[in-house]
Design a protein around this motif. Structure first.
Motif, mmCIF file in Angstrom:
data_model
loop_
_atom_site.group_PDB
_atom_site.id
_atom_site.type_symbol
_atom_site.label_atom_id
_atom_site.label_comp_id
_atom_site.label_asym_id
_atom_site.label_seq_id
_atom_site.Cartn_x
_atom_site.Cartn_y
_atom_site.Cartn_z
ATOM 1 N N LEU A 62 0.777 -1.194 0.032
ATOM 2 C CA LEU A 62 -0.065 -0.102 0.005
ATOM 3 C C LEU A 62 0.851 1.199 0.066
ATOM 4 O O LEU A 62 2.318 1.288 -0.430
ATOM 5 N N ASP A 63 0.393 2.307 0.591
ATOM 6 C CA ASP A 63 0.798 3.695 0.150
ATOM 7 C C ASP A 63 2.282 3.424 1.295
ATOM 8 O O ASP A 63 2.302 3.176 2.226
ATOM 9 N N PRO A 64 3.287 4.305 0.856
ATOM 10 C CA PRO A 64 4.533 4.150 1.643
ATOM 11 C C PRO A 64 4.275 4.670 2.829
ATOM 12 O O PRO A 64 3.746 5.771 3.355
ATOM 13 N N ASP A 65 4.955 4.306 4.125
ATOM 14 C CA ASP A 65 4.997 4.718 5.417
ATOM 15 C C ASP A 65 5.965 3.842 6.032
ATOM 16 O O ASP A 65 6.674 3.071 5.451
ATOM 17 N N SER A 66 6.157 4.016 7.355
ATOM 18 C CA SER A 66 7.319 3.411 8.135
ATOM 19 C C SER A 66 7.015 2.065 8.051
ATOM 20 O O SER A 66 7.887 1.258 8.040
ATOM 21 N N TYR A 71 9.254 -3.308 5.550
ATOM 22 C CA TYR A 71 9.393 -4.644 4.699
ATOM 23 C C TYR A 71 9.948 -4.373 3.310
ATOM 24 O O TYR A 71 10.527 -5.389 3.024
ATOM 25 N N ARG A 72 10.169 -3.127 2.936
ATOM 26 C CA ARG A 72 10.888 -3.139 1.868
ATOM 27 C C ARG A 72 12.602 -3.405 2.221
ATOM 28 O O ARG A 72 13.250 -4.037 1.374
ATOM 29 N N ILE A 73 12.876 -2.857 3.569
ATOM 30 C CA ILE A 73 14.230 -3.169 3.862
ATOM 31 C C ILE A 73 14.509 -4.696 4.059
ATOM 32 O O ILE A 73 15.467 -5.364 3.782
ATOM 33 N N LEU A 74 13.353 -5.202 4.742
ATOM 34 C CA LEU A 74 13.468 -6.786 4.771
ATOM 35 C C LEU A 74 13.682 -7.437 3.626
ATOM 36 O O LEU A 74 14.246 -8.417 3.240
ATOM 37 N N ARG A 75 12.730 -6.954 2.536
ATOM 38 C CA ARG A 75 12.775 -7.577 1.404
ATOM 39 C C ARG A 75 14.238 -7.328 0.533
ATOM 40 O O ARG A 75 14.663 -8.452 0.233
ATOM 41 N N THR A 76 14.825 -6.430 0.867
ATOM 42 C CA THR A 76 16.229 -6.250 0.147
ATOM 43 C C THR A 76 17.246 -7.150 0.802
ATOM 44 O O THR A 76 18.197 -7.919 0.104
ATOM 45 N N GLN A 77 17.244 -7.272 2.084
ATOM 46 C CA GLN A 77 18.046 -8.123 2.835
ATOM 47 C C GLN A 77 17.702 -9.623 2.482
ATOM 48 O O GLN A 77 18.673 -10.219 2.233
ATOM 49 N N VAL A 78 16.547 -9.887 2.476
ATOM 50 C CA VAL A 78 16.189 -11.385 1.880
ATOM 51 C C VAL A 78 16.662 -11.812 0.881
ATOM 52 O O VAL A 78 17.363 -12.865 0.438
ATOM 53 N N LEU A 79 16.565 -10.819 -0.243
ATOM 54 C CA LEU A 79 16.971 -10.750 -1.769
ATOM 55 C C LEU A 79 18.526 -11.032 -1.842
ATOM 56 O O LEU A 79 18.735 -11.899 -2.646
ATOM 57 N N GLN A 80 19.099 -10.329 -1.092
ATOM 58 C CA GLN A 80 20.629 -10.482 -1.072
ATOM 59 C C GLN A 80 21.082 -11.621 -0.726
ATOM 60 O O GLN A 80 21.940 -12.363 -1.413
ATOM 61 N N SER A 111 5.866 -7.911 -0.692
ATOM 62 C CA SER A 111 7.060 -6.653 -0.984
ATOM 63 C C SER A 111 7.955 -7.566 -2.001
ATOM 64 O O SER A 111 8.379 -6.727 -3.076
ATOM 65 N N LEU A 112 8.322 -8.756 -2.007
ATOM 66 C CA LEU A 112 9.046 -9.536 -2.832
ATOM 67 C C LEU A 112 8.478 -9.507 -4.369
ATOM 68 O O LEU A 112 8.945 -9.432 -5.510
ATOM 69 N N ALA A 113 6.953 -9.490 -4.415
ATOM 70 C CA ALA A 113 6.248 -9.683 -5.604
ATOM 71 C C ALA A 113 6.354 -8.376 -6.300
ATOM 72 O O ALA A 113 6.266 -8.122 -7.597
ATOM 73 N N MET A 114 6.826 -7.299 -5.682
ATOM 74 C CA MET A 114 6.920 -6.051 -6.318
ATOM 75 C C MET A 114 8.078 -5.717 -6.910
ATOM 76 O O MET A 114 8.225 -4.811 -7.777
ATOM 77 N N GLU A 115 9.040 -6.603 -6.701
ATOM 78 C CA GLU A 115 10.326 -6.635 -7.513
ATOM 79 C C GLU A 115 9.931 -7.040 -8.835
ATOM 80 O O GLU A 115 9.366 -8.185 -9.206
#
Length: 301
Positions: A62-66, A71-80, A111-115
């Motif tokens: 949904l709309d960006p917020d804290s 979850y975007r940070i978590l997504r980045t770490q998981v994808l790495q 979040s992962l699906a948004m990649e």
């Protein structure tokens, strides 16, 4: 373990011989490079409103917020971690009940699906208490348990909840013999099929709590890695440490400290309390010691 290896090898041979398919996106082109728009033909479509998602705390798309930023940070770490090791099957679990593992799995999956280069299959493997569908307001008649018990075709079980790149496999009817079903050769063949059918697909399994049943331990050999969800103020250090011991033969890529009370200012925001912090696994021991101190102080010990 030998039985599991044999089952996985049989799955590979059967897939090579049959070339059979079951269902995600209509195009197998969702493999090497994901198309800009996936069209679902076999998978059942269910449109889910943003209002319903917000009401059930599904917020990462949904709309960006804290909250969504966490979850975007978590997504980045998981994808790495997944990319580094060429993994694509991840389990999400927790030590105990009601520590947020299902909601974490759902928000991480979105979040992962948004990649743009990935599609995601979210599997409800908490077969004693399947619950993923309720967060999307779905009422599926069948699910994973029906495949395991009565050979219900997988393509008839999958649901696309209207979120681009995401497909959900509901748990189906609750099972009392879930540990046996999750460790069965039939389940191992399914995991192998889901893992290798589309190279750009990430498969997330929402597993039962580690200390509640033997299900997660029985299923762990099938996944590439696991993510552990802890709840600040609830998960005891003893439970967290015991959970990690139970998964000693599984790659633990990290932990999520759910409902964190730490204040963190988001980029471009005025600050506030972050609901989740992502903790690299090499720092978990220290964080657990800190958590123990807070728990002891709060209990007045």
């Amino acid at each position: 373990m030998e039985r599991i290896k044999e089952a996985l090898e049989r799955a590979r041979q059967e897939r090579q011989q049959s070339g059979g398919s079951f269902g995600a996106a209509a195009s197998r082109g969702a493999s090497a490079t994901a198309p800009s728009q996936i069209v679902y033909t076999q998978t059942r479509h269910a449109e889910v409103s943003n209002e319903l998602l917000r009401g059930r705390r599904v917020i990462s798309g949904l709309d960006p917020d804290s909250f969504s930023d966490a979850y975007r940070i978590l997504r980045t770490q998981v994808l790495q971690r997944l990319r580094e090791n060429k993994w694509n099957v991840l389990a999400v679990t927790s030590p105990g009940l009601n520590e947020g593992k299902t909601l974490t799995a759902i928000n991480l999956a979105i979040s992962l699906a948004m990649e743009v280069n990935y599609t995601v299959l979210l599997v409800d493997a908490d077969l004693r208490h399947p619950n993923v569908h309720t967060y999307f307001g779905l009422e599926p008649e069948f699910g994973l348990s029906d495949y395991l018990l009565s050979d219900k075709p997988i393509e008839e079980l999958l649901v696309h909840p209207g979120i681009q790149g995401l497909v959900v496999l509901p748990g189906g009817k609750p099972l009392t013999n879930s540990s046996e079903m999750l460790s069965s050769p039939k389940m191992s063949r399914l995991v192998e099929e889901l893992k290798t059918r589309y190279p750009s697909r990430i498969v997330l399994f929402d597993l039962p709590p580690l200390l509640a049943t033997a299900d997660a331990i029985a299923f762990a050999p099938y996944v590439d890695a696991a993510l552990l969800v802890l709840e600040e103020g609830k998960t005891s250090t003893q439970d967290a440490q015991y959970a990690t011991e139970l998964l000693k033969d599984t790659h633990l890529i990290g932990a999520v400290l759910n409902k964190s009370l730490s204040s963190q200012a988001g980029y471009g925001q005025n600050g506030g309390k972050s609901p989740r912090r992502n903790i690299p696994w090499n720092k978990v021991a220290g964080k657990l010691r800190q958590l123990t101190g807070r728990l002891l102080r709060r209990k007045g010990r």
